[in-house]
Design a protein around this motif. Structure first.
Motif, short mmCIF file in Angstrom:
data_model
loop_
_atom_site.label_atom_id
_atom_site.label_comp_id
_atom_site.label_asym_id
_atom_site.label_seq_id
_atom_site.Cartn_x
_atom_site.Cartn_y
_atom_site.Cartn_z
N SER A 84 -7.74 1.74 1.56
CA SER A 84 -6.51 1.06 1.99
C SER A 84 -5.37 2.06 2.21
O SER A 84 -4.24 1.63 2.44
CB SER A 84 -6.10 0.04 0.92
OG SER A 84 -5.96 0.69 -0.34
N THR A 85 -5.68 3.36 2.17
CA THR A 85 -4.67 4.44 2.30
C THR A 85 -3.41 4.09 1.51
O THR A 85 -2.30 4.15 2.02
CB THR A 85 -4.30 4.70 3.77
OG1 THR A 85 -3.72 3.53 4.35
CG2 THR A 85 -5.50 5.13 4.59
N ALA A 86 -3.63 3.76 0.25
CA ALA A 86 -2.55 3.22 -0.57
C ALA A 86 -2.06 4.18 -1.65
O ALA A 86 -0.87 4.35 -1.85
CB ALA A 86 -2.99 1.91 -1.20
N GLY A 87 -2.99 4.79 -2.39
CA GLY A 87 -2.59 5.93 -3.19
C GLY A 87 -2.40 5.79 -4.69
O GLY A 87 -2.23 6.80 -5.37
N THR A 141 -2.22 10.18 6.54
CA THR A 141 -2.85 8.85 6.49
C THR A 141 -2.00 7.87 5.71
O THR A 141 -2.33 6.70 5.62
CB THR A 141 -4.24 8.93 5.82
OG1 THR A 141 -4.06 9.37 4.47
CG2 THR A 141 -5.16 9.89 6.55
N THR A 142 -0.90 8.35 5.12
CA THR A 142 0.03 7.58 4.29
C THR A 142 -0.61 7.08 3.01
O THR A 142 -0.17 6.08 2.44
CB THR A 142 0.65 6.37 5.04
OG1 THR A 142 -0.34 5.34 5.16
CG2 THR A 142 1.16 6.75 6.41
N THR A 143 -1.64 7.81 2.52
CA THR A 143 -2.25 7.40 1.26
C THR A 143 -1.34 7.74 0.09
O THR A 143 -0.94 6.86 -0.68
CB THR A 143 -3.61 8.09 1.08
OG1 THR A 143 -4.40 7.86 2.24
CG2 THR A 143 -4.33 7.57 -0.15
N GLY A 144 -1.03 9.03 -0.04
CA GLY A 144 -0.13 9.41 -1.11
C GLY A 144 -0.81 9.88 -2.39
O GLY A 144 -0.15 10.10 -3.41
N THR A 191 0.83 -1.22 0.00
CA THR A 191 0.00 0.00 0.00
C THR A 191 0.86 1.26 0.00
O THR A 191 0.49 2.27 0.58
CB THR A 191 -0.96 0.05 1.22
OG1 THR A 191 -0.23 0.36 2.40
CG2 THR A 191 -1.73 -1.24 1.38
N THR A 192 2.02 1.18 -0.66
CA THR A 192 2.88 2.36 -0.72
C THR A 192 2.34 3.36 -1.74
O THR A 192 2.09 4.52 -1.43
CB THR A 192 4.32 1.95 -1.09
OG1 THR A 192 4.77 0.99 -0.15
CG2 THR A 192 5.25 3.15 -1.10
N GLY A 193 2.21 2.90 -2.97
CA GLY A 193 1.68 3.80 -3.99
C GLY A 193 2.73 4.58 -4.76
O GLY A 193 2.40 5.48 -5.53
N LEU A 233 8.50 4.17 4.66
CA LEU A 233 7.32 4.37 5.50
C LEU A 233 6.03 4.17 4.70
O LEU A 233 4.93 4.45 5.20
CB LEU A 233 7.36 5.76 6.14
CG LEU A 233 8.62 6.07 6.97
CD1 LEU A 233 8.62 7.52 7.42
CD2 LEU A 233 8.73 5.14 8.18
N ASN A 234 6.17 3.75 3.43
CA ASN A 234 5.03 3.37 2.59
C ASN A 234 4.01 4.47 2.34
O ASN A 234 2.79 4.25 2.44
CB ASN A 234 4.31 2.14 3.19
CG ASN A 234 5.26 1.00 3.50
OD1 ASN A 234 5.54 0.72 4.65
ND2 ASN A 234 5.77 0.36 2.47
N ILE A 235 4.49 5.67 2.03
CA ILE A 235 3.59 6.78 1.72
C ILE A 235 3.24 6.77 0.24
O ILE A 235 2.08 6.75 -0.14
CB ILE A 235 4.23 8.15 2.07
CG1 ILE A 235 5.03 8.11 3.36
CG2 ILE A 235 3.18 9.25 2.04
CD1 ILE A 235 4.26 8.08 4.63
N GLY A 236 4.28 6.83 -0.61
CA GLY A 236 4.07 6.83 -2.05
C GLY A 236 4.88 7.91 -2.74
O GLY A 236 6.03 7.68 -3.08
K LIG Z 1 0.53 4.83 0.58
#
Ligand SMILES: [K+]
Ligand SMILES: [K+]
Lengths: 507, 507
Positions: free
Chosen positions: B230-233, B328-331, B116-118, B456-459
């Motif tokens: 999934s706050t993935a982006g 939220t680390t969506t990106g 779920t990094t994006g 940190l899986n933001i995107g």
């Molecule tokens: K993300």
């Protein structure tokens, strides 16, 4: 127990220390007389120290009680480093030469001296009187002495970031005690510090006398002994140690290394107690970081062309010198490492976060804390797999208290987060004043380096504030902020932070 | 107790999960059929999943015992994220279009999806089949579901970085239990996740149907519901959410915010238990970070000219959206924040380290850990002043165990140090390949951003890897390394690190 903090008593103790600043000020005064330079800068400052210090000292009489609890000690420490730095800036302002004639620049140079940072705002070295330059060197020696006493006599008795773990005279029951009294410890450590300084002067001056170090005059020998023993880093030369012969570099590598070695440990070794040295995991770790980072950098510089020298001998000497300089937090340079490859420069940046042994003049996070962090982390990995297991962390054979481990984690974390905040501050103010990411200005890495180098009290950074550069490139507001952060960093952060909690001032 | 790790059993459990990947692969297969696109990418992958997963599953029979201890669970988690990412990359390679036809790029895109990094290595969006783009979106939804189950059912039961502190059904004795069984919890949380996804699809598609969001077709509604819950982006549009009408931005702000809220807490609130929400200090802290950082950035953008929009309404929407997206680390992005001022960009970098609530699909360090760090640090400052005092740290009224505090400190520290190491890696490899500090390349801040954003899986990050840029600027070796670091970061670092300790493999 929970009475109000006796701030008047703390202030009066600080006053006494400020008053006593008059004594070391006589040294540059004598230098001024010898070289027929103006004596006003020092006479005025002696007056300020005696007058201001004396006035503060009298506050004690207004406080009913003379109680030195943790709060009074922490307040006294914070105030002392602040006021001593401000008074020590007076000669620069009175002399009125160059950049440091400006009060903020003078405060920067003086705080950089007293905190043994070694970051400079000088642009021209040769316009300053020899007495002023010697005072600049002496502030660092005084700062180093101050930190030794602070570490061994005060911080080790408070739970400040795990400082209670450092090598002390009473640490191991099975070894002879160094001495049972705090004051005696401080005195012995003071003597060792003075002895190391005199030894350094002697060695450097002998090299001059026998013709091996042409420009290492008595003046320069004293000036550099002051700032190597204290791992502080000011030099009288704009090219730092590159201005001197290679043999001087090797001598100073040894002196810097010793300056960052626990003075208690050194005392035991001098007493012939080599078991204590063999037993010290922290010493091995400290030596290990020096060897590993020197090895990495020498390899990198040899594999690609070394932009600051030719041949294996030059490269080896430059790598070891600058790694020792940064790890011990001295901040001398014998090569413009700002020209090195990004990899080598990033390794130096890592070194900035290491530091030498606790209980020395070193700054930064220190090998003690990193060693405990590594050991505790490895233990925690074990506990994840074996939740039922109890496995204490041991340092040099002694079990480390879990509260202490937590304190060390939190200290390490706050130091790193602190560097990041200072970086943002430098960047934001630099963007405001048009210095960030422009030709001749500084980039993100330079800002990060300057933040680490000031908050962790190393000295030089990269880019315009590199080893042969100057912090004068930064705006007045950035420099003023860095004065505050050098102060906070040097006295181990916590003593200043507690002043901003409500419970500190509550009864 | 200390028998050997049953690695065959772990591998067989992973095999079962890989085998079940065949089920979600049917969704893009149906999309391919609907749009008359090639079905081979999905048929081949279904074969790989069933065949490979089935083979691994059979390893179980070779192990005498079926024991799922901490070690087996950690090994299974590590292997699952790794193998699922590799199998999920197969459709990209088989489809053979654009940058992701290359195996390393395909692995990057797939790992970025599953974790779920994006972060994307796509250069052109419109050359890919709709079914491939939908699979890319779906990997993120699956990764979000996986992390929810991992967090609530596995990590909360091991001492991994204080995960045991997160909101769980049995946390407070005085509240009704959510459900007594782990599997039931997982099922309820899965239903909530599915419900939230369907709700998002419905709202977005209704906006399309009533003409408020012209290009938010059913396809796009599903695609963006997958990656917001999934706050993935990932987005199907190169301009991310800026491609859609402002009302969509506000809807997604809410969805991203919910996706980073503890699902256990959300379940209680849906049951009408608002006391639980009022009692949650972590929720208040999470909401507080969103408000404070949005406020700061909107102020900065309004005080100086906003380079990405005009007027208060645009600026407000852009500030809130991108802050929520990063915290939220969506990106997602609804503006090219890479054009913002250094101050605003550094605030976004800080947001990257925050994260939402534990027990959600959020990544990064998470508000739970920061809150405990702040509380513990304040307590430690108090203890320095009052060494005799015992003052436990309390979270939402419950005392936090000191071991847990230590675990949280160490996790936070290792995450930050990890980002720094990834930064150095990006810089060194970038310097080697001539991308560092050159025109069109990346600078130190961009490298730091890319390291934080992947580990940190933001995107998205800054510079060439900014919100409208691509990670394809990095070399193959950097991208391969980032695949590993996205993997390590997403499953909370510790599960991978323990695999490298000797005691993990010893009996
Ligand atoms: K993300
Ligand atoms: K220094």
């Amino acid at each position: 127990m929970n009475v109000r903090v006796s701030w008047r008593y703390s202030l009066s103790l600080t006053g006494t220390i400020v008053k006593w600043l008059a004594a070391p000020l006589c040294f540059p005064l004598l230098v001024a007389v010898y070289y027929a330079e103006p004596v006003a800068p020092f006479l005025v400052t002696i007056g300020v120290a005696l007058g201001g210090g004396g006035l503060l000292e009298r506050l004690k009489r207004l406080d009913g009680e003379e109680r030195l609890g943790p709060r009074e000690a922490l307040l006294m420490v914070s105030l002392t480093w602040l006021l001593v730095a401000l008074v020590s800036a007076v000669p620069f302002v009175v002399a009125g030469q160059g950049t440091i004639a400006h009060p903020i620049n003078a405060a920067f140079e003086s705080m950089s001296g007293i905190t043994t940072t070694g970051a400079t705002v000088l642009r021209q070295f040769d316009i300053h009187a020899r007495s002023i330059m010697m005072w600049r060197q002496l502030t660092q020696w005084l700062g180093g002495l101050g930190i030794l006493i602070l570490a061994t006599a005060i911080l080790s008795r408070l739970s400040v970031g795990g400082a209670q773990l450092m090598e002390t005279e009473t640490q191991y029951d099975n070894v002879d005690k160094l001495t049972p009294h705090i004051e005696d410890t401080a005195r012995l450590i003071g003597k060792l510090y003075a002895g190391l300084t005199l030894g350094t002067v002697a060695v450097l001056y002998i090299l001059y006398l026998v013709g091996l170090a042409p420009n290492m005059t008595l003046y320069n020998s004293v000036a550099h002994a002051f700032t190597s023993v204290s791992t502080a880093g000011f030099s009288t030369e704009p090219l730092s140690i590159e201005a001197f012969a290679p043999v001087v570099h090797w001598v100073l590598i040894v002196v810097m290394f010793l300056g960052s070695t626990s003075f208690v440990l050194m005392y035991f070794v001098l007493q012939g107690n080599l078991a204590r040295l063999r037993n010290s995991e922290e010493f091995r770790f400290y030596l290990g970081t020096v060897i590993v980072f020197s090895g990495l950098i020498v390899t990198i510089l040899l594999l690609k062309e070394n932009p600051t020298g030719t041949g294996v001998s030059d490269t080896f000497r430059q790598s070891v010198f600058n790694v020792v300089s940064i790890i011990t937090t001295t901040g001398y340079a014998n090569a413009n490492f700002d020209l090195w490859s990004p990899f080598a420069k990033h390794l130096l940046l890592m070194c900035m976060f290491l530091g030498g042994m606790a209980g020395s003049t070193t700054c930064s996070i220190k090998s003690l804390r990193w060693l405990v962090v590594f050991k505790a982390f490895r233990r925690d990995l074990f506990t994840v797999i074996h939740p039922e297991a109890i496995r204490p962390v041991r340092l040099s054979g002694v079990t480390v208290d879990e509260d202490t481990i937590r304190n060390i984690y939190s200290y390490t974390l706050i130091a790193i987060v602190g560097v990041f905040f200072v970086t943002v501050l430098i960047v934001v103010d630099g963007a405001r004043t048009g210095l960030y990411l422009v030709e001749g200005g500084f980039g993100e890495f330079d800002a990060l380096g300057a933040a680490a180098s000031t908050f962790l009290n190393i000295g030089p950074a990269f880019g315009p504030a590199g080893p042969y550069g100057t912090y004068d490139v930064f705006s007045m507001s950035t420099k003023a902020a860095l004065v505050v952060f050098m102060w906070i960093g040097r006295i181990e952060i916590i003593p200043v932070l507690v002043l901003f909690t409500r419970s500190f001032w509550q009864s």
